[in-house]
Every structure is written in C-alpha cells, then in structure tokens.
Design a protein around this motif. Structure first.
Motif, short mmCIF file in Angstrom:
data_model
loop_
_atom_site.label_atom_id
_atom_site.label_comp_id
_atom_site.label_asym_id
_atom_site.label_seq_id
_atom_site.Cartn_x
_atom_site.Cartn_y
_atom_site.Cartn_z
N GLY A 72 0.81 -1.22 0.00
CA GLY A 72 0.00 0.00 0.00
C GLY A 72 0.84 1.26 0.00
N PHE A 86 2.14 4.38 2.30
CA PHE A 86 2.40 4.68 3.70
C PHE A 86 2.98 6.08 3.82
N SER A 129 -6.19 2.88 10.48
CA SER A 129 -4.96 2.51 9.77
C SER A 129 -4.00 1.80 10.70
N PHE A 158 3.22 0.40 9.12
CA PHE A 158 3.87 -0.50 8.17
C PHE A 158 4.56 -1.62 8.93
N GLU A 165 -0.21 3.33 7.08
CA GLU A 165 -0.96 3.16 5.84
C GLU A 165 -1.97 4.28 5.65
#
Length: 142
Positions: A41, A43, A59, A62, A78
């Motif tokens: 994704g 970040f 969220s 990471f 994220e």
C-alpha cells in the motif's frame, strides 16, 4: 501502484520526487522522504502529532516479516483508502506527513566523523649490526 499513478495522486499536493526503493517507490518533497509506495500500500510518515489521525481512520503502521519475526515500523502508517478518491484531503495528509518527516529530521543528531584514538606505533628496534658483522667476518676468514 505505478509511477504515473503516484504522480497523478500527488498532483494537488505539488511537485514530488519519486524514486525506486525496495519493492516500490520512495516519495519525497524538498529533498525529504515522506511516503512509501510498496506492494502492501501507500504509507505516510507519521509521528506523535499525526499518529492519532491514522488510528482514528483504523490505519495500521507499516510492517514486514523476516524469517525470525515481524517488524513493526511505527514511523510509516498506511494511508486510509478513502483518501485515494479525495485529492484535496490527500494533499492535507501529505503535508502533515512531510511536516512529520521534517520534525524527525530535526530530532536526529547531525552525523559527524567518529574520532578513533590512534594506537601508538611501535618503533622498530635497531638491528644488531655487531652480531651480523661478527658472523660475516668469521665467514670471510674461512
């Protein structure tokens, strides 16, 4: 995410530099990296000021797995999926991420050269010339 998609995504934010990094891209502005685009994704850089916003959106930070453990990187979180459709709000989050990255840069101590004390160099002993001369003299008389 490919490079062109990222350029379009950050169009309202302003000019960004996108460089290959790990399995994706590092995204920076003004020479400061503030976002990572990886297979997992997008970040954004976060700190104690911005983490509550990420938490409120559900969220997660990471993380990646090694053979031995899962490593949590609390400095990158994220980006909420809803922001991919709202370029104006995404720009606000990107500015906050850039500010978090700038604060982190200020906190780091400047890197300087480490001074390692020099070890004293042992002086060579003078060769025993007299012993060599005697041995040479005896051989000459034979």
């Amino acid at each position: 995410m490919d490079r062109e998609f990222l350029i379009d995504l950050f169009a309202d934010f302003g000019p960004v530099t996108i460089r290959k990094m790990f399995s994706g891209y590092g995204i920076s502005a003004d020479g400061i990296n503030f976002a990572l685009s990886l297979r997992a994704g997008l970040f954004f850089r976060a700190d104690e000021v911005t983490i509550p916003n990420f938490e409120a959106e559900g969220s997660k930070p990471f993380q990646y797995s090694t053979r031995a453990k899962t490593v949590l990187v609390n400095s990158y979180w994220e980006l909420p999926a809803r922001l991919f459709d709202d370029s104006e709000e995404l720009s606000q989050w990107a500015r906050a991420a850039l500010a978090a990255a700038q604060r982190a840069k200020v906190k780091k101590r400047p890197k300087g050269k480490k001074t390692v004390p020099k070890k004293p160099v042992a002086k060579k002993r003078p060769a025993k010339k007299a012993a060599r001369r005697v041995g040479t003299a005896k051989r000459a008389h034979r």
